[in-house]
Motif scaffolding. Structure first.
Motif, short mmCIF file in Angstrom:
data_model
loop_
_atom_site.label_atom_id
_atom_site.label_comp_id
_atom_site.label_asym_id
_atom_site.label_seq_id
_atom_site.Cartn_x
_atom_site.Cartn_y
_atom_site.Cartn_z
N VAL A 7 0.83 -1.21 0.00
CA VAL A 7 0.00 0.00 0.00
C VAL A 7 0.87 1.26 0.00
CG1 VAL A 7 -1.62 1.35 1.40
CG2 VAL A 7 -2.02 -1.08 1.04
N GLU A 8 1.89 1.29 0.82
CA GLU A 8 2.73 2.49 0.89
C GLU A 8 3.49 2.73 -0.41
OE1 GLU A 8 5.01 3.01 4.43
OE2 GLU A 8 3.17 3.71 5.42
N GLU A 9 3.99 1.67 -1.04
CA GLU A 9 4.69 1.82 -2.31
C GLU A 9 3.72 2.22 -3.43
OE1 GLU A 9 8.00 1.72 -3.19
OE2 GLU A 9 8.33 1.80 -1.02
N ALA A 10 2.43 1.96 -3.24
CA ALA A 10 1.43 2.38 -4.22
C ALA A 10 0.93 3.79 -3.96
CB ALA A 10 0.25 1.40 -4.21
N GLY A 11 1.40 4.42 -2.88
CA GLY A 11 1.02 5.79 -2.59
C GLY A 11 0.01 5.97 -1.49
N GLY A 12 -0.35 4.90 -0.77
CA GLY A 12 -1.34 4.97 0.29
C GLY A 12 -0.73 4.90 1.68
N LYS A 13 -1.59 4.76 2.67
CA LYS A 13 -1.17 4.69 4.07
C LYS A 13 -2.03 3.67 4.80
CE LYS A 13 1.98 8.01 4.53
NZ LYS A 13 3.36 7.72 5.02
N ILE A 14 -1.45 3.06 5.84
CA ILE A 14 -2.22 2.27 6.80
C ILE A 14 -2.00 2.88 8.17
CG2 ILE A 14 -2.64 0.02 7.83
CD1 ILE A 14 -1.70 -1.33 5.35
N LEU A 15 -3.08 3.32 8.80
CA LEU A 15 -3.03 3.96 10.11
C LEU A 15 -4.06 3.33 11.02
CD1 LEU A 15 -2.92 7.71 8.96
CD2 LEU A 15 -0.96 6.26 9.56
N ASP A 16 -3.85 3.45 12.33
CA ASP A 16 -4.86 2.92 13.24
C ASP A 16 -6.05 3.88 13.30
OD1 ASP A 16 -4.39 4.97 15.12
OD2 ASP A 16 -3.11 3.72 16.39
N SER A 17 -7.04 3.53 14.10
CA SER A 17 -8.29 4.29 14.10
C SER A 17 -8.17 5.66 14.74
CB SER A 17 -9.40 3.49 14.80
OG SER A 17 -9.02 3.18 16.12
N GLU A 18 -7.00 5.96 15.30
CA GLU A 18 -6.74 7.30 15.82
C GLU A 18 -5.72 8.04 14.95
OE1 GLU A 18 -5.98 5.75 19.92
OE2 GLU A 18 -7.42 7.31 20.46
N PHE A 19 -5.54 7.54 13.72
CA PHE A 19 -4.70 8.17 12.71
C PHE A 19 -3.21 8.20 13.10
CE2 PHE A 19 -8.93 9.67 11.79
CZ PHE A 19 -9.01 9.54 10.41
N THR A 20 -2.76 7.15 13.78
CA THR A 20 -1.34 7.00 14.07
C THR A 20 -0.84 5.71 13.41
OG1 THR A 20 -1.82 5.89 16.16
CG2 THR A 20 -1.48 8.26 16.24
N ALA A 21 0.46 5.64 13.19
CA ALA A 21 1.05 4.52 12.45
C ALA A 21 0.93 3.21 13.22
CB ALA A 21 2.51 4.81 12.15
N LEU A 22 0.70 2.12 12.49
CA LEU A 22 0.79 0.79 13.11
C LEU A 22 2.24 0.53 13.51
CD1 LEU A 22 -1.40 -1.48 10.77
CD2 LEU A 22 -2.08 -0.24 12.84
N SER A 23 2.43 -0.39 14.44
CA SER A 23 3.78 -0.77 14.84
C SER A 23 3.92 -2.28 14.73
CB SER A 23 4.08 -0.30 16.26
OG SER A 23 3.20 -0.91 17.19
N TYR A 24 5.17 -2.73 14.69
CA TYR A 24 5.46 -4.15 14.54
C TYR A 24 6.51 -4.58 15.57
CZ TYR A 24 2.82 -3.85 10.23
OH TYR A 24 1.81 -3.65 9.32
N ASN A 25 6.25 -5.75 16.16
CA ASN A 25 7.21 -6.38 17.06
C ASN A 25 7.54 -5.51 18.28
OD1 ASN A 25 8.74 -8.64 17.73
ND2 ASN A 25 10.59 -7.86 16.75
N GLN A 26 6.54 -4.82 18.80
CA GLN A 26 6.76 -3.95 19.96
C GLN A 26 5.88 -4.32 21.15
OE1 GLN A 26 6.60 0.22 18.99
NE2 GLN A 26 7.78 -0.05 17.11
N ARG A 27 5.02 -5.32 20.99
CA ARG A 27 4.08 -5.66 22.05
C ARG A 27 4.16 -7.15 22.39
NH1 ARG A 27 1.19 -2.35 18.45
NH2 ARG A 27 0.35 -4.20 17.42
N THR A 28 3.67 -7.47 23.59
CA THR A 28 3.64 -8.87 24.01
C THR A 28 2.79 -9.70 23.07
OG1 THR A 28 3.94 -8.22 26.32
CG2 THR A 28 3.08 -10.43 25.91
#
Length: 276
Positions: free
Chosen positions: A223-244
């Protein structure tokens, strides 16, 4: 160069796993059971998982693997990994069981906490979506390859929203209450709906309800390479490998940046506990 060398072998791994899923789908030779969270899993999921892990281990034996259908590695062990594979051997198990054909193989490579390579393969249509960071996003159907981009939406046009076949529509309608002209496009599989946005067939996909990081890893880079975005429902970036847990919050796959998404989509606080 590292990502470029990996892309073709990963595409082959996705295609091989997808071929096995399609064979089992056509023959009906699979068993179904429920996981602890009451979501379905089939012997087809596990067969595809085995194929992908075997192929990725051959491609790059030093890169660890996180899969929806394998043992989940504790955060203390994985939080300092410089890179790892993040896979969903079959995204859309409910669609597989329901016989819609809307299921896909999803393979991502995450580097330093952010998706860097993603491959989605849709066996029913023989369609491959793929991207690597900085190199654009592509759709391959049979032998035809095209670069894909999000829709160049014009103000006043109908806003096309991708939705699930199997979730209530009213919560989505409530979130889109500020959009005047809306068309809803139903499709199975979280990753395939995200790819609709990446290739410009939908402007947005709103996901409410449980998903894992393996549901977004591959499509995130596409999606990002196609020009879009993925954000959470409060318009902040998703994260990876940071939670239990590897659970995602509710999220939005959004197309053209010029669309005033924060005006059109009502912010919705995350309801699940995603604390580390």
């Amino acid at each position: 160069m590292f990502l470029s060398r990996l892309l073709d072998p990963v595409k082959l791994a996705a295609r091989e796993a997808g071929a096995e899923l399609w064979r089992l789908y056509q023959t009906g030779d699979f068993q179904q059971q429920q996981k602890a969270d009451a979501s379905p899993v089939t012997s087809a999921d596990l067969a595809a998982n085995s194929i992908i892990i075997d192929r990725l281990s051959t491609i790059a034996a030093d890169i660890p693997i996180i899969s929806e259908e394998s043992y989940q590695v504790p955060l203390a062990q994985r939080q300092n990994w410089p890179r790892y594979w993040l896979i969903d051997p079959m995204d859309g198990t409910q669609e597989f069981v329901a016989r819609s054909g809307d299921f896909a193989v999803s393979i991502a490579l995450v580097e330093r906490g952010w998706p860097a390579l993603g491959v989605i393969y849709w066996p029913k249509e023989d369609v491959m979506y793929y991207a690597s960071r900085g190199n654009g996003a592509f759709k391959q159907q049979h032998n035809l390859i095209n670069r894909i981009h999000v829709n160049t939406h014009q103000a006043g046009n109908i806003l096309k929203i991708a939705i699930s076949r199997r979730q209530p529509l009213q919560p989505i309608i409530d979130l889109m209450q500020h959009a005047e002209k809306v068309e809803y496009i139903a499709l199975g599989s979280c990753s395939l709906k995200s790819c609709l946005v990446a290739e410009g067939k939908a402007d947005c996909y709103l996901r409410l309800g449980p998903t894992g990081e393996w549901d977004t890893g591959a499509v995130h880079v596409i999606v990002e390479e196609a020009g879009g975005k993925i954000l959470d429902s409060e318009f902040t970036a998703l994260s990876y490998n940071q939670r239990t847990t590897l659970a995602n919050p509710d999220f939005m796959v959004m197309g053209k940046a010029s669309i005033p998404w924060s005006d059109l989509v009502k912010s919705r606080p995350t309801e699940r506990d995603l604390s580390a």
